[in-house]
Motif scaffolding. Structure first.
Motif, PDB file in Angstrom:
ATOM      1  N   ILE A  92     -33.163-102.110  27.336  1.00 51.75           N
ATOM      2  CA  ILE A  92     -34.253-102.575  26.498  1.00 51.75           C
ATOM      3  C   ILE A  92     -35.524-102.649  27.334  1.00 51.75           C
ATOM      4  O   ILE A  92     -35.529-103.224  28.423  1.00 51.75           O
ATOM      5  CB  ILE A  92     -33.919-103.950  25.901  1.00 51.75           C
ATOM      6  N   VAL A  93     -36.611-102.070  26.820  1.00 51.47           N
ATOM      7  CA  VAL A  93     -37.889-102.136  27.526  1.00 51.47           C
ATOM      8  C   VAL A  93     -38.881-103.047  26.813  1.00 51.47           C
ATOM      9  O   VAL A  93     -39.910-103.405  27.373  1.00 51.47           O
ATOM     10  CB  VAL A  93     -38.493-100.726  27.719  1.00 51.47           C
ATOM     11  N   ALA A  94     -38.585-103.417  25.562  1.00 51.06           N
ATOM     12  CA  ALA A  94     -39.454-104.364  24.848  1.00 51.06           C
ATOM     13  C   ALA A  94     -38.680-104.955  23.676  1.00 51.06           C
ATOM     14  O   ALA A  94     -37.889-104.266  23.030  1.00 51.06           O
ATOM     15  CB  ALA A  94     -40.722-103.698  24.346  1.00 51.06           C
ATOM     16  N   GLU A 149     -36.400-106.913  16.738  1.00 53.95           N
ATOM     17  CA  GLU A 149     -35.967-105.558  17.046  1.00 53.95           C
ATOM     18  C   GLU A 149     -36.310-105.214  18.489  1.00 53.95           C
ATOM     19  O   GLU A 149     -37.095-105.906  19.141  1.00 53.95           O
ATOM     20  CB  GLU A 149     -36.620-104.558  16.092  1.00 53.95           C
ATOM     21  N   VAL A 150     -35.717-104.129  18.982  1.00 49.04           N
ATOM     22  CA  VAL A 150     -35.949-103.745  20.364  1.00 49.04           C
ATOM     23  C   VAL A 150     -36.402-102.289  20.449  1.00 49.04           C
ATOM     24  O   VAL A 150     -36.160-101.481  19.554  1.00 49.04           O
ATOM     25  CB  VAL A 150     -34.670-103.922  21.219  1.00 49.04           C
ATOM     26  N   ILE A 151     -37.097-101.985  21.531  1.00 46.81           N
ATOM     27  CA  ILE A 151     -37.414-100.610  21.910  1.00 46.81           C
ATOM     28  C   ILE A 151     -36.655-100.331  23.203  1.00 46.81           C
ATOM     29  O   ILE A 151     -36.729-101.128  24.145  1.00 46.81           O
ATOM     30  CB  ILE A 151     -38.926-100.417  22.128  1.00 46.81           C
ATOM     31  N   THR A 152     -35.914 -99.251  23.238  1.00 46.02           N
ATOM     32  CA  THR A 152     -35.089 -98.947  24.403  1.00 46.02           C
ATOM     33  C   THR A 152     -35.743 -97.907  25.299  1.00 46.02           C
ATOM     34  O   THR A 152     -36.698 -97.225  24.915  1.00 46.02           O
ATOM     35  CB  THR A 152     -33.705 -98.431  23.975  1.00 46.02           C
ATOM     36  N   MET A 165     -46.089 -97.888  20.735  1.00 51.75           N
ATOM     37  CA  MET A 165     -44.819 -98.011  20.020  1.00 51.75           C
ATOM     38  C   MET A 165     -44.630 -99.435  19.498  1.00 51.75           C
ATOM     39  O   MET A 165     -44.122 -99.642  18.394  1.00 51.75           O
ATOM     40  CB  MET A 165     -43.664 -97.606  20.937  1.00 51.75           C
ATOM     41  N   ILE A 166     -45.054-100.409  20.285  1.00 50.08           N
ATOM     42  CA  ILE A 166     -44.961-101.806  19.847  1.00 50.08           C
ATOM     43  C   ILE A 166     -45.853-102.035  18.625  1.00 50.08           C
ATOM     44  O   ILE A 166     -45.419-102.630  17.631  1.00 50.08           O
ATOM     45  CB  ILE A 166     -45.360-102.750  21.000  1.00 50.08           C
ATOM     46  N   ASN A 167     -47.085-101.560  18.689  1.00 49.54           N
ATOM     47  CA  ASN A 167     -48.002-101.736  17.555  1.00 49.54           C
ATOM     48  C   ASN A 167     -47.469-101.075  16.293  1.00 49.54           C
ATOM     49  O   ASN A 167     -47.566-101.628  15.191  1.00 49.54           O
ATOM     50  CB  ASN A 167     -49.375-101.163  17.904  1.00 49.54           C
TER      51      ASN A 167
END
Length: 481
Positions: free
Chosen positions: A81-83, A88-91, A127-129
Motif C-alpha cells: 500500500i502506498v496510500a 480505500e487504498v492505492i497500491t 491518483m488520490i485526488n
C-alpha cells in the motif's frame, strides 16, 4: 479525473497502442466528456488517431518499478500500500501501472523526464485526488450503469474507426487489462457527472454580467485579447497553517528558479504542478481575455511570448504562468457555420446498436462507391430531414449535440464520417460547405454567457475540489520500507 481526453493515438501499422488515461493524468477526456455532458467546454474536441509508433530507443529511460521491501524472513512482498484514501487504498502496482503510461507519454512528447521520485509523488497525488472524487460520486448517489459504460467505450472505438473487438485486442496487445480499463473509464464518467452536479449546475449568470462581458469585448476588440497559456499550480489547502503555506511558497520559488535557469516548462510542470493538466505541460490552450483570471491578466500585460510571470497568489495556491503566444481578434465577431446532411438510424425494438452501425457502414460504402447521399437518406434515414435528402441546413456552433458537432468539425468538405452515436441514434454525417458569418446580437449574448460560465466553472471546480480534498482522510505510505 474536468473541463478533459482519453485519447488513442495512431501511426501506420498500429504497432503500439498508447492510452492517455484520465484527468488524473491529463485532464478530462474529451471523448468521455462529450459523450455525457451537455456541452461543457471547452473544448473544442481534438481529433485523434488510434495507435502510436514505438518509442525511440534514444529517449531517456526511467525505471518505473517501485522496489518491494524485503522482509526479515527473506520473503519479498509482491505488492504494498502506498496510500490510504478514506476506506480505500492505492497500491504500488496501481502506481506502477499509471507511471508506466505517463513515462511512455512523456517520452513520446520528447519531454525530459523529471526525477523518478518527484514524478511518483506527483502522480500519486493525482491518483488520490481522482479516487476522492470517485468516492464522493458513489457516496452521493452518482452511478454509471453498464449500458452507459458500454456506449461510452463503443464511442471511443468508433471515433478511432475500430470495431469493439479490434479495440479490445489492441488494448490487450499493449498490456492493458480490459476489465481494469473499463473501470477507469467508469471513474472518468463518474467524475464528469459529479462536476456537472456539484459545480456547473449551480452557476448563475446575470444579465448585468453579460452586459459587462460584452463591454469588455467591445473595448478590446482590436487588441491582443486571446492568449495561449501554460501554468504551474502549487496548491495550498483551504485551512493551511502559516508553516504549510511557507512550504508551498518555497516549492513555487524552487520551480520558478529552475525555469529562470532555462529548464523546460513542460518538465517543471510535470515535476512540481498540482494542476490536473500538469503532465501535459500545464497547457491551457487559447483563452479569450474574458476567460483569463484577473490575477493572470494583470501579470500578462508586460509579458512577451515565451516569458513567465513571477509567482502569483490566489485562494487556491501559488501560480506561475507562461505566455506561449497571443493574438488579436477582429472588431466584428464572426462564427463559422457548417452546411451538413446526415442519415440517422434509430436504435429501437428489433434494431440493436450493432444493427444500426452495420447498416450505416454498408450505406457509407455505397456512397463512397458513387451512390447518391440524398437518395439513400430519403430511403433509409429515420430523421424528419430525410424528405430533404438528410439536409440539415446551415448550423452554428452549439446548434447540435456535442458528439455530432465534434464529428462535423473534423470532416473535410464532402467527406463522409464513420457511423457515430448520439442520444438520437446512429448517424452518417457529410459536410457540404462552410462559411463565415457575422454574429447576431442574440448570439453574441449567448457566447458571452458561455464565456462567463466557463470561467466561473473553472474557478468553482478548483474551490470545490480543494474543499473535498481537505475533508478526506489521506495517509501516505510511499516512503515506508
Amino acid at each position: 479525473m474536468t473541463n478533459y481526453p482519453l485519447s488513442v493515438f495512431s501511426a501506420p501499422g498500429r504497432s503500439v497502442l498508447c492510452i492517455l488515461l484520465l484527468p488524473m493524468l491529463f485532464g478530462l477526456p474529451s471523448a468521455v466528456q462529450a459523450q455525457l455532458a451537455t456541452p461543457a467546454q471547452p473544448a473544442a474536441p481534438v481529433g485523434v488517431p488510434s495507435v502510436v509508433p514505438s518509442f525511440s530507443q534514444s529517449l531517456p529511460k526511467l525505471d518505473t518499478r517501485l522496489t518491494a521491501p524485503a522482509k526479515a524472513n527473506g520473503i519479498i512482498a509482491l505488492d504494498r500500500i502506498v496510500a490510504v484514501v478514506n476506506n480505500e487504498v492505492i497500491t504500488a502496482n496501481d502506481l506502477n501501472d499509471r507511471l508506466g503510461t505517463v513515462v511512455k507519454q512523456l517520452q513520446k512528447q520528447g519531454t525530459q523526464l523529471p526525477p523518478q521520485e518527484a514524478l511518483q509523488k506527483q502522480l500519486l497525488e493525482r491518483m488520490i485526488n481522482d479516487l476522492i472524487q470517485v468516492q464522493e460520486a458513489k457516496e452521493t448517489g452518482v452511478r454509471v450503469d453498464e449500458s452507459t459504460l458500454d456506449k461510452t467505450l463503443q464511442r471511443i472505438a468508433d471515433e478511432n474507426s475500430l470495431s469493439m473487438t479490434e479495440f479490445r485486442r489492441l488494448l490487450e496487445q499493449d498490456g492493458v487489462v480490459w476489465q481494469k480499463f473499463r473501470e477507469e473509464i467508469r471513474g472518468e464518467v463518474l467524475m464528469q457527472r459529479l462536476r456537472e452536479r456539484e459545480v456547473e449546475g449551480n452557476i448563475n449568470i446575470t444579465e448585468a454580467e453579460v452586459d459587462t462581458q460584452l463591454l469588455l469585448e467591445n473595448r478590446e476588440a482590436n487588441t491582443d485579447q486571446e492568449f495561449r497559456l501554460a501554468h504551474i499550480l502549487i496548491q495550498v489547502p483551504e485551512q493551511a497553517t502559516t508553516a504549510q503555506i511557507e512550504i508551498r511558497r518555497k516549492r513555487a520559488l524552487q520551480a520558478l528558479s529552475e525555469l529562470r535557469k532555462g529548464a523546460e516548462f513542460v518538465q517543471i510542470s510535470a515535476q512540481y504542478s498540482d494542476a490536473p493538466d500538469a503532465l501535459k505541460g500545464g497547457d491551457l490552450g487559447w483563452q479569450a481575455s474574458g476567460r483569463v483570471p484577473t490575477i493572470f491578466m494583470e501579470a500578462l500585460k508586460t509579458l512577451k511570448a515565451g516569458e513567465v510571470t513571477d509567482i502569483l497568489r490566489s485562494a487556491n495556491g501559488f501560480h506561475i504562468v507562461k505566455l506561449l503566444d497571443k493574438r488579436g481578434r477582429n472588431a466584428t465577431p464572426t462564427i463559422q457555420q457548417t452546411h451538413a446532411r446526415h442519415i440517422l438510424i434509430r436504435s429501437k425494438e428489433g434494431v440493436t446498436d450493432d444493427d444500426a452501425r452495420d447498416r450505416l457502414k454498408r450505406l457509407r460504402e455505397r456512397i463512397i462507391a458513387g451512390a447518391d447521399f440524398a437518395e439513400l437518406a430519403k430511403v433509409h434515414s429515420d430523421d424528419p430531414s430525410s424528405s430533404k435528402g438528410g439536409d440539415l441546413g446551415w448550423m452554428s456552433p452549439g446548434d447540435t449535440v456535442p458528439e455530432f458537432e465534434r464529428t462535423m468539425n473534423q470532416l473535410r468538405d464532402n467527406e463522409i464520417s464513420s457511423p457515430i452515436q448520439t442520444q438520437f441514434g446512429w448517424h452518417l454525417v457529410q459536410v457540404t460547405e462552410r462559411r463565415t458569418e457575422g454574429v447576431s446580437e442574440e448570439r453574441r449574448r449567448a457566447l458571452a454567457r458561455n464565456t462567463i460560465r466557463a470561467r466561473k466553472a473553472d474557478e468553482a471546480y478548483q474551490d470545490w475540489l480543494r474543499q473535498t480534498r481537505d475533508r478526506a482522510f489521506v495517509e501516505y505510505r510511499l516512503e515506508e520500507k
